[in-house]
Design a protein around this motif. Structure first.
Motif, mmCIF file in Angstrom:
data_model
loop_
_atom_site.group_PDB
_atom_site.id
_atom_site.type_symbol
_atom_site.label_atom_id
_atom_site.label_comp_id
_atom_site.label_asym_id
_atom_site.label_seq_id
_atom_site.Cartn_x
_atom_site.Cartn_y
_atom_site.Cartn_z
ATOM 1 N N LYS A 89 -2.530 10.390 -0.176
ATOM 2 C CA LYS A 89 -2.455 9.427 -1.275
ATOM 3 C C LYS A 89 -3.831 9.248 -1.912
ATOM 4 O O LYS A 89 -3.959 9.190 -3.141
ATOM 5 C CB LYS A 89 -1.941 8.082 -0.764
ATOM 6 C CG LYS A 89 -0.446 8.027 -0.525
ATOM 7 C CD LYS A 89 -0.043 6.797 0.254
ATOM 8 C CE LYS A 89 -0.572 5.525 -0.363
ATOM 9 N NZ LYS A 89 -0.267 4.342 0.472
ATOM 10 N N GLY A 90 -4.861 9.173 -1.077
ATOM 11 C CA GLY A 90 -6.216 9.010 -1.596
ATOM 12 C C GLY A 90 -6.629 10.179 -2.475
ATOM 13 O O GLY A 90 -7.304 9.997 -3.498
ATOM 14 N N SER A 128 -2.597 4.676 -8.992
ATOM 15 C CA SER A 128 -2.632 3.676 -7.931
ATOM 16 C C SER A 128 -2.064 4.238 -6.640
ATOM 17 O O SER A 128 -1.450 5.312 -6.620
ATOM 18 C CB SER A 128 -1.809 2.453 -8.349
ATOM 19 O OG SER A 128 -0.424 2.777 -8.373
ATOM 20 N N ALA A 129 -2.246 3.483 -5.544
ATOM 21 C CA ALA A 129 -1.715 3.898 -4.245
ATOM 22 C C ALA A 129 -0.196 4.009 -4.289
ATOM 23 O O ALA A 129 0.392 4.940 -3.736
ATOM 24 C CB ALA A 129 -2.149 2.905 -3.168
ATOM 25 N N GLY A 143 -7.531 -3.492 -4.945
ATOM 26 C CA GLY A 143 -7.498 -2.604 -3.796
ATOM 27 C C GLY A 143 -7.919 -3.244 -2.499
ATOM 28 O O GLY A 143 -8.139 -2.550 -1.499
ATOM 29 N N MET A 162 -4.829 9.810 -5.774
ATOM 30 C CA MET A 162 -5.429 8.716 -6.537
ATOM 31 C C MET A 162 -6.711 9.175 -7.211
ATOM 32 O O MET A 162 -6.976 8.835 -8.374
ATOM 33 C CB MET A 162 -5.689 7.527 -5.608
ATOM 34 C CG MET A 162 -4.428 6.840 -5.095
ATOM 35 S SD MET A 162 -4.750 5.700 -3.708
ATOM 36 C CE MET A 162 -5.707 4.437 -4.554
ATOM 37 N N ARG A 163 -7.513 9.945 -6.474
ATOM 38 C CA ARG A 163 -8.782 10.428 -7.016
ATOM 39 C C ARG A 163 -8.570 11.463 -8.116
ATOM 40 O O ARG A 163 -9.198 11.412 -9.179
ATOM 41 C CB ARG A 163 -9.617 11.025 -5.884
ATOM 42 C CG ARG A 163 -10.910 11.695 -6.334
ATOM 43 C CD ARG A 163 -11.865 10.702 -6.969
ATOM 44 N NE ARG A 163 -13.121 11.340 -7.318
ATOM 45 C CZ ARG A 163 -14.062 10.770 -8.056
ATOM 46 N NH1 ARG A 163 -13.871 9.544 -8.526
ATOM 47 N NH2 ARG A 163 -15.178 11.403 -8.315
ATOM 48 N N GLU A 200 0.835 -1.198 0.000
ATOM 49 C CA GLU A 200 0.000 0.000 0.000
ATOM 50 C C GLU A 200 0.868 1.246 0.000
ATOM 51 O O GLU A 200 0.528 2.257 -0.573
ATOM 52 C CB GLU A 200 -0.904 -0.013 1.229
ATOM 53 C CG GLU A 200 -1.921 1.115 1.249
ATOM 54 C CD GLU A 200 -2.908 0.953 2.374
ATOM 55 O OE1 GLU A 200 -3.661 1.917 2.615
ATOM 56 O OE2 GLU A 200 -2.942 -0.105 2.999
ATOM 57 N N CYS A 201 1.997 1.193 0.673
ATOM 58 C CA CYS A 201 2.937 2.308 0.618
ATOM 59 C C CYS A 201 4.286 1.822 1.100
ATOM 60 O O CYS A 201 4.399 0.784 1.712
ATOM 61 C CB CYS A 201 2.465 3.497 1.457
ATOM 62 S SG CYS A 201 2.442 3.201 3.239
ATOM 63 N N GLU A 216 -1.847 8.547 4.144
ATOM 64 C CA GLU A 216 -2.855 7.769 3.421
ATOM 65 C C GLU A 216 -3.940 8.677 2.844
ATOM 66 O O GLU A 216 -4.411 8.462 1.718
ATOM 67 C CB GLU A 216 -3.478 6.728 4.358
ATOM 68 C CG GLU A 216 -2.550 5.592 4.735
ATOM 69 C CD GLU A 216 -2.033 4.865 3.516
ATOM 70 O OE1 GLU A 216 -2.840 4.455 2.664
ATOM 71 O OE2 GLU A 216 -0.802 4.704 3.415
ATOM 72 N N GLN A 217 -4.345 9.698 3.608
ATOM 73 C CA GLN A 217 -5.348 10.635 3.101
ATOM 74 C C GLN A 217 -4.841 11.360 1.866
ATOM 75 O O GLN A 217 -5.567 11.498 0.864
ATOM 76 C CB GLN A 217 -5.685 11.657 4.188
ATOM 77 C CG GLN A 217 -6.637 11.160 5.250
ATOM 78 C CD GLN A 217 -7.002 12.270 6.213
ATOM 79 O OE1 GLN A 217 -6.338 12.497 7.214
ATOM 80 N NE2 GLN A 217 -8.047 12.985 5.908
#
Length: 228
Positions: A158-159, A168-169, A116, A162-163, A8-9, A155-156
């Motif tokens: 990254k999201g 991808s992550a 995912g 991604m959007r 994921e990272c 993570e936020q």
């Protein structure tokens, strides 16, 4: 690691530890959720007192090497990872085959498949035994929640990437890492600033990405001095 699963990272798990703590990365591990299979790096084998490949790592073996006072806690962490598909992270003590005690900090993240979905947890053991005294251990205990919070911020961010970019992550993390390295700014600060700047992005329209690009590329300029 299967070809369809990607971490994921891959951010530096030590980036948010206090400067007073000088830990040593003792090696990496992976726990696959489906078959509860463990994988250890050569360093983790040696941390437990084994030559690489001498034994097959398992949950039972992991728990057998835990300090008796920490065994229930680690069992709960592992069960939560397997049941809730959460990362296996925490601080505890292990006892190697020679009876030597090691204080370790385990920092990990999830592994996602091509859809995912979380399929495992992967991270590293950080051996704190020779680098901190009792006061230092207290400092590490206090900072662990900060590490978890920092990872949530990353993570936020990254999201968001991604959007906005349809990536991808792993690709999103590479973008954040690039900005961190190019501007000599901590990854967490870059991520936090991107989140703080998000309200400036107007409702979707053709030039939204242009505004977002500008915020991404100039976020380091708005990071407050001394902000990690």
């Amino acid at each position: 690691m299967s070809e369809s699963a990607v971490p994921e990272c891959r951010e530096d798990p030590l980036a948010d530890l206090p400067e007073s703590v000088d830990p040593q990365v003792a090696g990496g591990f992976t726990l696959w959720f489906a078959d509860r299979r463990w994988e250890w790096s050569p360093q983790v084998y040696r941390l437990h007192g084994y030559e690489p490949g001498a034994v097959e790592p398992s949950t039972e073996l992991v728990l057998a090497h835990n300090h008796p006072d920490d065994r229930d806690l680690v069992a709960q962490l592992i069960e939560r990872a397997l049941t809730d598909r959460e990362p296996f992270s925490g601080r505890h003590r292990i006892v190697d085959t020679d009876g030597c005690e090691h204080t370790v900090l385990v920092v990990a993240n999830r592994i996602l498949d091509a859809d995912g979905e979380p399929v495992g947890t992967s991270g590293c053991y950080i051996d704190l035994t020779d680098t901190i005294d009792a006061a230092g251990q207290a400092a590490v205990s206090e900072v662990v929640p900060e590490i978890v919070e920092a990872r949530a911020v990353i993570e936020q961010a990254k999201g968001i990437l991604m959007r906005m970019y349809g990536i991808s992550a792993e690709q999103a993390f590479k973008v954040l890492s690039w900005r961190s390295q190019e501007t000599n700014t901590k990854l967490r600060a870059i991520a936090a600033q991107l989140i703080a700047d998000l309200p400036q992005v107007p409702p979707p329209r053709p030039d939204v990405l242009t505004v977002f690009d500008h915020l991404l590329l100039t976020g380091h300029e708005r990071v407050q001095p001394g902000k990690d």
